[in-house]
Structure formats: structure tokens, C-alpha cells
Scaffold this motif. Structure first.
Motif, PDB file in Angstrom:
ATOM      1  N   MET A 154     -33.050  43.230  12.579  1.00 51.79           N
ATOM      2  CA  MET A 154     -33.152  42.341  13.734  1.00 51.79           C
ATOM      3  C   MET A 154     -34.142  41.245  13.390  1.00 51.79           C
ATOM      4  O   MET A 154     -35.233  41.527  12.893  1.00 51.79           O
ATOM      5  N   THR A 155     -33.755  40.010  13.649  1.00 52.76           N
ATOM      6  CA  THR A 155     -34.593  38.871  13.278  1.00 52.76           C
ATOM      7  C   THR A 155     -34.723  37.903  14.437  1.00 52.76           C
ATOM      8  O   THR A 155     -33.730  37.597  15.113  1.00 52.76           O
ATOM      9  N   LEU A 156     -35.938  37.430  14.659  1.00 49.95           N
ATOM     10  CA  LEU A 156     -36.212  36.385  15.642  1.00 49.95           C
ATOM     11  C   LEU A 156     -36.838  35.201  14.912  1.00 49.95           C
ATOM     12  O   LEU A 156     -37.809  35.368  14.174  1.00 49.95           O
ATOM     13  N   VAL A 157     -36.264  34.019  15.101  1.00 49.99           N
ATOM     14  CA  VAL A 157     -36.856  32.813  14.524  1.00 49.99           C
ATOM     15  C   VAL A 157     -38.016  32.385  15.432  1.00 49.99           C
ATOM     16  O   VAL A 157     -37.807  31.988  16.572  1.00 49.99           O
ATOM     17  N   VAL A 158     -39.228  32.491  14.919  1.00 48.64           N
ATOM     18  CA  VAL A 158     -40.412  32.154  15.704  1.00 48.64           C
ATOM     19  C   VAL A 158     -40.679  30.652  15.680  1.00 48.64           C
ATOM     20  O   VAL A 158     -41.027  30.042  16.689  1.00 48.64           O
ATOM     21  N   ASN A 159     -40.482  30.045  14.508  1.00 46.78           N
ATOM     22  CA  ASN A 159     -40.742  28.618  14.385  1.00 46.78           C
ATOM     23  C   ASN A 159     -39.953  28.050  13.213  1.00 46.78           C
ATOM     24  O   ASN A 159     -39.946  28.619  12.122  1.00 46.78           O
ATOM     25  N   GLY A 160     -39.279  26.932  13.435  1.00 42.10           N
ATOM     26  CA  GLY A 160     -38.546  26.282  12.364  1.00 42.10           C
ATOM     27  C   GLY A 160     -37.069  26.616  12.401  1.00 42.10           C
ATOM     28  O   GLY A 160     -36.536  27.050  13.421  1.00 42.10           O
ATOM     29  N   GLU A 161     -36.403  26.428  11.279  1.00 48.15           N
ATOM     30  CA  GLU A 161     -34.968  26.662  11.205  1.00 48.15           C
ATOM     31  C   GLU A 161     -34.578  27.099   9.799  1.00 48.15           C
ATOM     32  O   GLU A 161     -35.257  26.778   8.826  1.00 48.15           O
ATOM     33  N   PHE A 162     -33.490  27.856   9.710  1.00 46.52           N
ATOM     34  CA  PHE A 162     -32.973  28.265   8.406  1.00 46.52           C
ATOM     35  C   PHE A 162     -31.468  28.475   8.489  1.00 46.52           C
ATOM     36  O   PHE A 162     -30.890  28.567   9.582  1.00 46.52           O
ATOM     37  N   SER A 163     -30.844  28.553   7.336  1.00 43.69           N
ATOM     38  CA  SER A 163     -29.422  28.858   7.232  1.00 43.69           C
ATOM     39  C   SER A 163     -29.262  30.029   6.272  1.00 43.69           C
ATOM     40  O   SER A 163     -30.135  30.294   5.448  1.00 43.69           O
ATOM     41  N   ASP A 164     -28.133  30.739   6.410  1.00 39.68           N
ATOM     42  CA  ASP A 164     -27.943  31.894   5.519  1.00 39.68           C
ATOM     43  C   ASP A 164     -26.538  31.997   4.947  1.00 39.68           C
ATOM     44  O   ASP A 164     -26.146  33.035   4.425  1.00 39.68           O
ATOM     45  N   GLY A 165     -25.764  30.908   5.055  1.00 30.79           N
ATOM     46  CA  GLY A 165     -24.386  30.950   4.590  1.00 30.79           C
ATOM     47  C   GLY A 165     -23.420  31.439   5.643  1.00 30.79           C
ATOM     48  O   GLY A 165     -22.201  31.294   5.490  1.00 30.79           O
ATOM     49  N   LEU A 166     -23.941  32.019   6.706  1.00 31.67           N
ATOM     50  CA  LEU A 166     -23.120  32.482   7.822  1.00 31.67           C
ATOM     51  C   LEU A 166     -23.257  31.564   9.031  1.00 31.67           C
ATOM     52  O   LEU A 166     -22.294  31.332   9.764  1.00 31.67           O
ATOM     53  N   ALA A 167     -24.471  31.046   9.244  1.00 31.19           N
ATOM     54  CA  ALA A 167     -24.739  30.187  10.395  1.00 31.19           C
ATOM     55  C   ALA A 167     -26.057  29.457  10.178  1.00 31.19           C
ATOM     56  O   ALA A 167     -26.794  29.732   9.212  1.00 31.19           O
ATOM     57  N   ASP A 168     -26.350  28.539  11.078  1.00 30.70           N
ATOM     58  CA  ASP A 168     -27.624  27.822  11.098  1.00 30.70           C
ATOM     59  C   ASP A 168     -28.428  28.305  12.298  1.00 30.70           C
ATOM     60  O   ASP A 168     -27.896  28.394  13.415  1.00 30.70           O
ATOM     61  N   TYR A 169     -29.712  28.590  12.089  1.00 30.73           N
ATOM     62  CA  TYR A 169     -30.539  29.180  13.134  1.00 30.73           C
ATOM     63  C   TYR A 169     -31.744  28.295  13.420  1.00 30.73           C
ATOM     64  O   TYR A 169     -32.285  27.641  12.528  1.00 30.73           O
ATOM     65  N   ASP A 170     -32.184  28.328  14.685  1.00 32.67           N
ATOM     66  CA  ASP A 170     -33.299  27.494  15.126  1.00 32.67           C
ATOM     67  C   ASP A 170     -34.313  28.368  15.863  1.00 32.67           C
ATOM     68  O   ASP A 170     -34.058  29.555  16.134  1.00 32.67           O
ATOM     69  N   SER A 171     -35.440  27.786  16.221  1.00 28.92           N
ATOM     70  CA  SER A 171     -36.509  28.527  16.914  1.00 28.92           C
ATOM     71  C   SER A 171     -35.958  29.226  18.151  1.00 28.92           C
ATOM     72  O   SER A 171     -35.267  28.611  18.965  1.00 28.92           O
ATOM     73  N   GLY A 172     -36.267  30.524  18.279  1.00 25.69           N
ATOM     74  CA  GLY A 172     -35.820  31.309  19.419  1.00 25.69           C
ATOM     75  C   GLY A 172     -34.554  32.091  19.180  1.00 25.69           C
ATOM     76  O   GLY A 172     -34.234  33.010  19.945  1.00 25.69           O
ATOM     77  N   ASP A 173     -33.802  31.766  18.132  1.00 24.46           N
ATOM     78  CA  ASP A 173     -32.553  32.476  17.868  1.00 24.46           C
ATOM     79  C   ASP A 173     -32.827  33.929  17.480  1.00 24.46           C
ATOM     80  O   ASP A 173     -33.784  34.240  16.770  1.00 24.46           O
ATOM     81  N   PHE A 174     -31.942  34.804  17.952  1.00 23.42           N
ATOM     82  CA  PHE A 174     -32.026  36.244  17.697  1.00 23.42           C
ATOM     83  C   PHE A 174     -30.736  36.675  17.025  1.00 23.42           C
ATOM     84  O   PHE A 174     -29.644  36.305  17.462  1.00 23.42           O
ATOM     85  N   MET A 175     -30.858  37.462  15.957  1.00 20.90           N
ATOM     86  CA  MET A 175     -29.651  37.940  15.308  1.00 20.90           C
ATOM     87  C   MET A 175     -29.838  39.367  14.798  1.00 20.90           C
ATOM     88  O   MET A 175     -30.958  39.793  14.527  1.00 20.90           O
ATOM     89  N   VAL A 176     -28.716  40.084  14.700  1.00 24.15           N
ATOM     90  CA  VAL A 176     -28.703  41.447  14.163  1.00 24.15           C
ATOM     91  C   VAL A 176     -27.737  41.472  12.989  1.00 24.15           C
ATOM     92  O   VAL A 176     -26.575  41.060  13.114  1.00 24.15           O
ATOM     93  N   MET A 177     -28.210  41.943  11.851  1.00 25.29           N
ATOM     94  CA  MET A 177     -27.385  42.059  10.648  1.00 25.29           C
ATOM     95  C   MET A 177     -27.280  43.524  10.232  1.00 25.29           C
ATOM     96  O   MET A 177     -28.222  44.293  10.431  1.00 25.29           O
ATOM     97  N   ASP A 178     -26.133  43.877   9.633  1.00 26.32           N
ATOM     98  CA  ASP A 178     -25.958  45.233   9.121  1.00 26.32           C
ATOM     99  C   ASP A 178     -25.122  45.181   7.850  1.00 26.32           C
ATOM    100  O   ASP A 178     -24.997  44.116   7.232  1.00 26.32           O
ATOM    101  N   GLY A 179     -24.561  46.305   7.464  1.00 26.91           N
ATOM    102  CA  GLY A 179     -23.831  46.378   6.211  1.00 26.91           C
ATOM    103  C   GLY A 179     -22.577  45.527   6.151  1.00 26.91           C
ATOM    104  O   GLY A 179     -21.999  45.347   5.078  1.00 26.91           O
ATOM    105  N   LYS A 180     -22.142  44.998   7.289  1.00 24.74           N
ATOM    106  CA  LYS A 180     -20.962  44.134   7.300  1.00 24.74           C
ATOM    107  C   LYS A 180     -21.306  42.702   6.905  1.00 24.74           C
ATOM    108  O   LYS A 180     -20.414  41.870   6.730  1.00 24.74           O
ATOM    109  N   HIS A 181     -22.598  42.397   6.803  1.00 24.81           N
ATOM    110  CA  HIS A 181     -23.024  41.035   6.524  1.00 24.81           C
ATOM    111  C   HIS A 181     -23.639  40.918   5.122  1.00 24.81           C
ATOM    112  O   HIS A 181     -24.419  41.774   4.715  1.00 24.81           O
TER     113      HIS A 181
END
Length: 222
Positions: A154-181
Motif C-alpha cells: 500500500m502506497t500513499l504519495v505524500v509529496n510530489g509525483e511519480f510514474s511506474d509504467g502503469l499510471a501517473d500518480y500525484d500527491s494524495g494518491d493511494f494505491m495497492v499493488m500485489d502479485g498481479k502488478h
């Protein structure tokens, strides 16, 4: 702009107190940053309270609460939810990051920053239980080697932005990753990116030299 949120099912479980502490912590921090999800949690809390304290009333028909939620959210009703200003700041090499209110106390159980590979920095956080939590900072041009997950992350973007090849994320975004990713988090933002991450099992690297770490990853977990 926040585009990635916990599901309604997660928010409902959070409002009803049915969530594990680690997940509740990171969702609470997301709600500190996201007024939309904070309003949903308030609605779920009200609905759950009515069910508990008014057993004599018939259960609402399926879909009614969902319709009410959609209507209220579309009208952007202010239900008196106030996100209080935060007052704890993380510092790293002259940079300062203001934490969401729910993560304030973690500054007291946080270890020292350590430089990882490339332009990555990590600071462990003791949250108790079997999960491993870290603040991770990626400088501009920094990236985490391609990996998947033996468990969940589980990841929360606290400040800034990043990309991971799946999507682009910004401050406040929440995501859950598992073995399917399979993803490769990286940032080209001038200010870099700070995230708060919780995992329940070690990562599994899938490309390049990082795969050599996999047989020893359990040594770095906990």
C-alpha cells in the motif's frame, strides 16, 4: 489532483472499524489529503451508526445508500468536515515535507534516512505488527528497479509525483499493488517524490541486477 482512492468497500470497512491497523493508518492519511474520501467516510460512519443504534428501523433497500452517496458527492455538500493543518515536518538533505495529520506521530518512531541505490532514500518506520513501513524519497531521475510483490504493498504519495509504467500518480494518491502488478516507480519531477509505503512481504525484483537481491530479500524484511 488526486486520482487514485481507496475503494468504497475499503472506506466502508475503515468507517466501521473493521480494518487492520496498518491499512487503517494509511487510509486515514489519504483522507487527511482527500476531502472527497473524507466525506465518504463521514457518510459511511453515519449510515453504520444508524444501523447499530436503530435496530427497529427496516434495512434500506439495495442501492438507496449508493444513490444518496452519489447525490451528495455530486453536490459537494460540506458536512462540516475540517482537515486540520498538519504540524510535523520531515527533513532530508535540506528538503522539508509536511506530513498528513494521521502520520504526525510516526515522526517519533522513524529511523534515520539511509541512501539506497541511485537516487533513492529510505527511512524505516515502526508501526508495530508484521508489516514493514517506510518513507521513500526519489530524487529527480530516481527509480525503484522493476518488481512485483510476494504479498501486497500500500502506497500513499505524500509529496510530489511519480510514474511506474502503469499510471501517473500525484500527491494524495493511494494505491495497492500485489502479485498481479509489475512496475518500475520513477520520477522526473524537479522536487522529487516522497511516498509512505507499507508491505507485508518482501518485494520480488524482476529485471536486471536487482534480481540478484531476491534470494536475500527476507534478510531486509523486518
Amino acid at each position: 489532483m488526486i486520482n487514485f482512492h481507496p475503494t468504497n468497500e475499503r472506506l466502508d470497512a475503515f468507517a466501521d472499524g473493521l480494518m487492520a491497523p496498518a491499512e487503517a493508518l494509511i487510509i486515514s492519511a489519504h483522507c487527511d489529503m482527500c476531502s472527497k474520501c473524507a466525506k465518504k467516510v463521514a457518510l459511511y460512519t453515519d449510515a453504520n451508526a444508524e444501523i447499530v443504534f436503530d435496530q427497529s428501523s427496516p434495512k434500506a433497500e439495495p442501492g438507496i445508500f449508493g444513490d444518496m452517496l452519489s447525490q451528495i458527492m455530486s453536490e459537494e455538500v460540506d458536512r462540516g468536515i475540517v482537515v486540520e493543518p498538519t504540524n510535523r515536518v520531515l527533513e532530508l538533505d535540506g528538503r522539508k515535507f509536511t506530513l498528513p495529520r494521521s502520520l504526525n506521530r510516526l515522526s517519533e518512531s522513524m529511523g534515520n534516512w539511509s541512501h539506497m541505490v541511485g537516487k533513492l532514500w529510505q527511512a524505516p518506520v515502526n508501526i508495530g505488527g508484521d508489516n514493514v513501513a517506510n518513507f521513500i524519497f526519489m530524487e529527480k531521475g530516481g527509480s525503484v528497479p522493476e518488481h512485483t510483490h510476494r504479498g501486497s504493498e500500500m502506497t500513499l504519495v505524500v509529496n510530489g509525483e511519480f510514474s511506474d509504467g502503469l499510471a501517473d500518480y500525484d500527491s494524495g494518491d493511494f494505491m495497492v499493488m500485489d502479485g498481479k502488478h509489475i512496475h518500475t516507480p520513477s520520477t522526473i519531477s524537479d522536487e522529487g517524490c516522497l511516498v509512505f509505503s507499507i508491505v507485508d512481504k518482501p518485494l520480488h525484483f524482476t529485471s536486471g541486477w536487482a534480481r540478484l537481491i531476491n534470494p536475500f530479500s527476507h534478510l531486509f524484511f523486518k
